[in-house]
Design a protein around this motif. Structure first.
Motif, PDB file in Angstrom:
ATOM      1  N   THR A 134       0.815  -1.216   0.000  1.00 47.34           N
ATOM      2  CA  THR A 134       0.000   0.000   0.000  1.00 47.34           C
ATOM      3  C   THR A 134       0.850   1.268   0.000  1.00 47.34           C
ATOM      4  O   THR A 134       0.331   2.352  -0.221  1.00 47.34           O
ATOM      5  N   LEU A 135       2.140   1.125   0.254  1.00 49.31           N
ATOM      6  CA  LEU A 135       3.021   2.290   0.279  1.00 49.31           C
ATOM      7  C   LEU A 135       3.356   2.720  -1.143  1.00 49.31           C
ATOM      8  O   LEU A 135       3.653   1.875  -1.989  1.00 49.31           O
TER       9      LEU A 135
ATOM     10  N   PRO B 103       8.745   2.386   4.849  1.00 50.22           N
ATOM     11  CA  PRO B 103       7.751   3.030   5.718  1.00 50.22           C
ATOM     12  C   PRO B 103       8.350   4.150   6.568  1.00 50.22           C
ATOM     13  O   PRO B 103       9.446   4.018   7.093  1.00 50.22           O
ATOM     14  N   THR B 104       7.583   5.207   6.688  1.00 48.80           N
ATOM     15  CA  THR B 104       7.943   6.312   7.577  1.00 48.80           C
ATOM     16  C   THR B 104       7.361   6.016   8.957  1.00 48.80           C
ATOM     17  O   THR B 104       6.625   5.041   9.145  1.00 48.80           O
TER      18      THR B 104
ATOM     19  N   GLU C  74       4.970   7.630  10.304  1.00 51.34           N
ATOM     20  CA  GLU C  74       3.518   7.713  10.135  1.00 51.34           C
ATOM     21  C   GLU C  74       2.973   6.428   9.510  1.00 51.34           C
ATOM     22  O   GLU C  74       1.914   5.940   9.902  1.00 51.34           O
ATOM     23  N   ASP C  75       3.702   5.895   8.545  1.00 50.02           N
ATOM     24  CA  ASP C  75       3.291   4.628   7.925  1.00 50.02           C
ATOM     25  C   ASP C  75       3.243   3.521   8.975  1.00 50.02           C
ATOM     26  O   ASP C  75       2.308   2.729   9.017  1.00 50.02           O
ATOM     27  N   TRP C  76       4.301   3.458   9.809  1.00 47.16           N
ATOM     28  CA  TRP C  76       4.347   2.423  10.839  1.00 47.16           C
ATOM     29  C   TRP C  76       3.159   2.555  11.788  1.00 47.16           C
ATOM     30  O   TRP C  76       2.532   1.569  12.157  1.00 47.16           O
TER      31      TRP C  76
END
Length: 146
Positions: free
Chosen positions: A73-74, A80-81, A83-85
């Motif tokens: 989805t990234l 991943p940042t 925020e993603d995490w």
């Protein structure tokens, strides 16, 4: 300044995994490498964060397939940042809570059975005489009840 690519051995060392684990992750599409002129794998430094995320998710009981779906989805397969995490962890939290509840139920049922001291078939909460529980479905139906 030119980015230095990391060898598979260096990534394995930094991440605390075996080289074969990195090969496996790559085969499953979880990480990506390039090849140098000698056809040796080289990784960008951001793969360190990606492998760390995979390991953290696995420790929570998230399957590699779930991890792969989440990473897909990234945008542009980026690392991943923070925020993603946070978003990924929030998504996985419900499944983790369900697994915790299941394990607590399992623990409580087994403690009751073993706690009697004789493993009495009359008192055992998981005994299934004559497979009576097959009518309720396959697998450990008593353990799956919530």
């Amino acid at each position: 300044m030119k980015q230095v690519d990391l060898t598979v051995g260096r990534v394995a060392e930094r991440c605390g995994v075996k080289v074969s684990t990195l090969h496996f992750y790559e085969e499953k599409g979880l990480i990506h490498s390039s090849r140098n002129q000698g056809n040796q794998r080289r990784y960008k430094k951001d793969v360190l964060r990606r492998v760390s995320l995979i390991k953290a998710a696995q420790k929570m009981g998230v399957s590699l397939e779930e991890i792969k779906s989440a990473l897909a989805t990234l945008p542009e397969n980026r690392t991943p940042t923070n925020e993603d995490w946070a978003a990924l962890a929030s998504h996985w939290k419900q499944g983790l809570n369900e697994r915790i509840q299941y394990l607590e139920n399992l623990r409580d049922l087994l403690t009751g059975c073993i706690g009697c001291g004789c493993l009495s078939m009359g008192n055992c909460p998981i005994y299934n005489e004559n497979d009576k529980l097959s009518e309720q479905g396959p697998g450990p139906v008593l353990l799956d009840k919530k």
